[in-house]
Design a protein around this motif. Structure first.
Motif, mmCIF file in Angstrom:
data_model
loop_
_atom_site.group_PDB
_atom_site.id
_atom_site.type_symbol
_atom_site.label_atom_id
_atom_site.label_comp_id
_atom_site.label_asym_id
_atom_site.label_seq_id
_atom_site.Cartn_x
_atom_site.Cartn_y
_atom_site.Cartn_z
ATOM 1 N N ARG A 116 12.859 -16.080 -57.170
ATOM 2 C CA ARG A 116 12.784 -17.513 -57.458
ATOM 3 C C ARG A 116 14.018 -18.249 -56.961
ATOM 4 O O ARG A 116 13.909 -19.364 -56.438
ATOM 5 C CB ARG A 116 12.606 -17.736 -58.946
ATOM 6 C CG ARG A 116 11.158 -17.575 -59.359
ATOM 7 C CD ARG A 116 11.006 -17.858 -60.800
ATOM 8 N NE ARG A 116 11.265 -16.575 -61.457
ATOM 9 C CZ ARG A 116 11.519 -16.413 -62.723
ATOM 10 N NH1 ARG A 116 11.565 -17.444 -63.510
ATOM 11 N NH2 ARG A 116 11.725 -15.231 -63.237
ATOM 12 N N VAL A 117 15.186 -17.640 -57.094
ATOM 13 C CA VAL A 117 16.416 -18.282 -56.608
ATOM 14 C C VAL A 117 16.370 -18.450 -55.104
ATOM 15 O O VAL A 117 16.720 -19.511 -54.568
ATOM 16 C CB VAL A 117 17.654 -17.470 -57.049
ATOM 17 C CG1 VAL A 117 18.893 -17.919 -56.313
ATOM 18 C CG2 VAL A 117 17.859 -17.580 -58.547
ATOM 19 N N VAL A 118 15.913 -17.428 -54.389
ATOM 20 C CA VAL A 118 15.836 -17.509 -52.931
ATOM 21 C C VAL A 118 14.815 -18.553 -52.500
ATOM 22 O O VAL A 118 15.061 -19.327 -51.573
ATOM 23 C CB VAL A 118 15.503 -16.125 -52.331
ATOM 24 C CG1 VAL A 118 15.119 -16.215 -50.873
ATOM 25 C CG2 VAL A 118 16.687 -15.193 -52.493
ATOM 26 N N PHE A 119 13.671 -18.621 -53.187
ATOM 27 C CA PHE A 119 12.641 -19.591 -52.811
ATOM 28 C C PHE A 119 13.075 -21.024 -53.076
ATOM 29 O O PHE A 119 12.539 -21.952 -52.474
ATOM 30 C CB PHE A 119 11.330 -19.307 -53.522
ATOM 31 C CG PHE A 119 10.574 -18.141 -52.945
ATOM 32 C CD1 PHE A 119 10.498 -17.944 -51.578
ATOM 33 C CD2 PHE A 119 9.950 -17.236 -53.770
ATOM 34 C CE1 PHE A 119 9.819 -16.870 -51.043
ATOM 35 C CE2 PHE A 119 9.262 -16.159 -53.255
ATOM 36 C CZ PHE A 119 9.191 -15.982 -51.886
ATOM 37 N N VAL A 120 14.044 -21.238 -53.948
ATOM 38 C CA VAL A 120 14.563 -22.591 -54.175
ATOM 39 C C VAL A 120 15.772 -22.857 -53.286
ATOM 40 O O VAL A 120 15.884 -23.907 -52.661
ATOM 41 C CB VAL A 120 14.927 -22.793 -55.664
ATOM 42 C CG1 VAL A 120 15.677 -24.085 -55.872
ATOM 43 C CG2 VAL A 120 13.667 -22.766 -56.517
ATOM 44 N N ALA A 121 16.689 -21.896 -53.196
ATOM 45 C CA ALA A 121 17.945 -22.114 -52.474
ATOM 46 C C ALA A 121 17.736 -22.209 -50.959
ATOM 47 O O ALA A 121 18.421 -22.989 -50.295
ATOM 48 C CB ALA A 121 18.932 -20.999 -52.789
ATOM 49 N N PHE A 122 16.826 -21.446 -50.410
ATOM 50 C CA PHE A 122 16.640 -21.445 -48.957
ATOM 51 C C PHE A 122 16.134 -22.797 -48.447
ATOM 52 O O PHE A 122 16.746 -23.373 -47.533
ATOM 53 C CB PHE A 122 15.702 -20.307 -48.543
ATOM 54 C CG PHE A 122 15.569 -20.141 -47.071
ATOM 55 C CD1 PHE A 122 16.626 -19.653 -46.323
ATOM 56 C CD2 PHE A 122 14.399 -20.490 -46.422
ATOM 57 C CE1 PHE A 122 16.513 -19.503 -44.952
ATOM 58 C CE2 PHE A 122 14.276 -20.349 -45.071
ATOM 59 C CZ PHE A 122 15.334 -19.853 -44.325
ATOM 60 N N PRO A 123 15.067 -23.362 -49.011
ATOM 61 C CA PRO A 123 14.635 -24.683 -48.509
ATOM 62 C C PRO A 123 15.657 -25.791 -48.765
ATOM 63 O O PRO A 123 15.841 -26.672 -47.918
ATOM 64 C CB PRO A 123 13.346 -24.965 -49.282
ATOM 65 C CG PRO A 123 12.885 -23.676 -49.795
ATOM 66 C CD PRO A 123 14.092 -22.818 -49.955
ATOM 67 N N VAL A 124 16.334 -25.742 -49.911
ATOM 68 C CA VAL A 124 17.340 -26.762 -50.207
ATOM 69 C C VAL A 124 18.489 -26.680 -49.205
ATOM 70 O O VAL A 124 18.969 -27.705 -48.715
ATOM 71 C CB VAL A 124 17.838 -26.626 -51.659
ATOM 72 C CG1 VAL A 124 19.081 -27.467 -51.888
ATOM 73 C CG2 VAL A 124 16.747 -27.018 -52.629
ATOM 74 N N SER A 125 18.924 -25.470 -48.882
ATOM 75 C CA SER A 125 20.022 -25.346 -47.914
ATOM 76 C C SER A 125 19.591 -25.795 -46.518
ATOM 77 O O SER A 125 20.382 -26.415 -45.803
ATOM 78 C CB SER A 125 20.543 -23.907 -47.889
ATOM 79 O OG SER A 125 19.543 -23.020 -47.446
ATOM 80 N N ILE A 126 18.365 -25.529 -46.123
ATOM 81 C CA ILE A 126 17.867 -25.996 -44.817
ATOM 82 C C ILE A 126 17.855 -27.527 -44.783
ATOM 83 O O ILE A 126 18.282 -28.138 -43.798
ATOM 84 C CB ILE A 126 16.456 -25.429 -44.536
ATOM 85 C CG1 ILE A 126 16.493 -23.907 -44.409
ATOM 86 C CG2 ILE A 126 15.856 -26.069 -43.297
ATOM 87 C CD1 ILE A 126 17.305 -23.392 -43.254
ATOM 88 N N ILE A 127 17.395 -28.147 -45.871
ATOM 89 C CA ILE A 127 17.374 -29.617 -45.926
ATOM 90 C C ILE A 127 18.791 -30.176 -45.846
ATOM 91 O O ILE A 127 19.050 -31.145 -45.117
ATOM 92 C CB ILE A 127 16.665 -30.088 -47.208
ATOM 93 C CG1 ILE A 127 15.178 -29.768 -47.116
ATOM 94 C CG2 ILE A 127 16.881 -31.562 -47.446
ATOM 95 C CD1 ILE A 127 14.422 -29.941 -48.410
ATOM 96 N N VAL A 128 19.729 -29.567 -46.550
ATOM 97 C CA VAL A 128 21.115 -30.041 -46.520
ATOM 98 C C VAL A 128 21.718 -29.850 -45.130
ATOM 99 O O VAL A 128 22.431 -30.729 -44.632
ATOM 100 C CB VAL A 128 21.952 -29.321 -47.603
ATOM 101 C CG1 VAL A 128 23.435 -29.586 -47.410
ATOM 102 C CG2 VAL A 128 21.514 -29.765 -48.977
#
Length: 79
Positions: free
Chosen positions: A44-56
């Motif tokens: 769950r952490v990876v599925f949230v952190a990966f898209p957020v970091s790509i957007i940033v």
């Protein structure tokens, strides 16, 4: 972030129930057990952190944060 955490996590996900063992466990066994028990949370952490970091990263590349720091003179953002 809090809203996303509420959506992805339920109250039952955070129950801590560690059993106390009296015998020693090999490091390999301990690592396997810890990975097995934390796999769902890590997923769950990876599925949230990966898209957020790509957007940033995309916003940084577009210069959004540089423009924000220039246009908001009252907000203490470094250039």
């Amino acid at each position: 972030m809090f809203i996303a955490g509420r959506a992805f996590l339920s109250g039952e996900d955070c129950v801590f129930a560690a059993g106390i063992e009296s015998r020693k466990v090999a490091i390999r066994t301990a690592l396997k057990r810890s990975l097995k028990h934390s796999a769902g949370l890590l997923k769950r952490v990876v599925f949230v952190a990966f898209p957020v970091s790509i957007i940033v990263f995309v916003l940084i590349d577009m210069g959004t944060f540089d423009a924000l720091s220039q246009y908001s003179g009252w907000m203490p953002l470094p250039p």
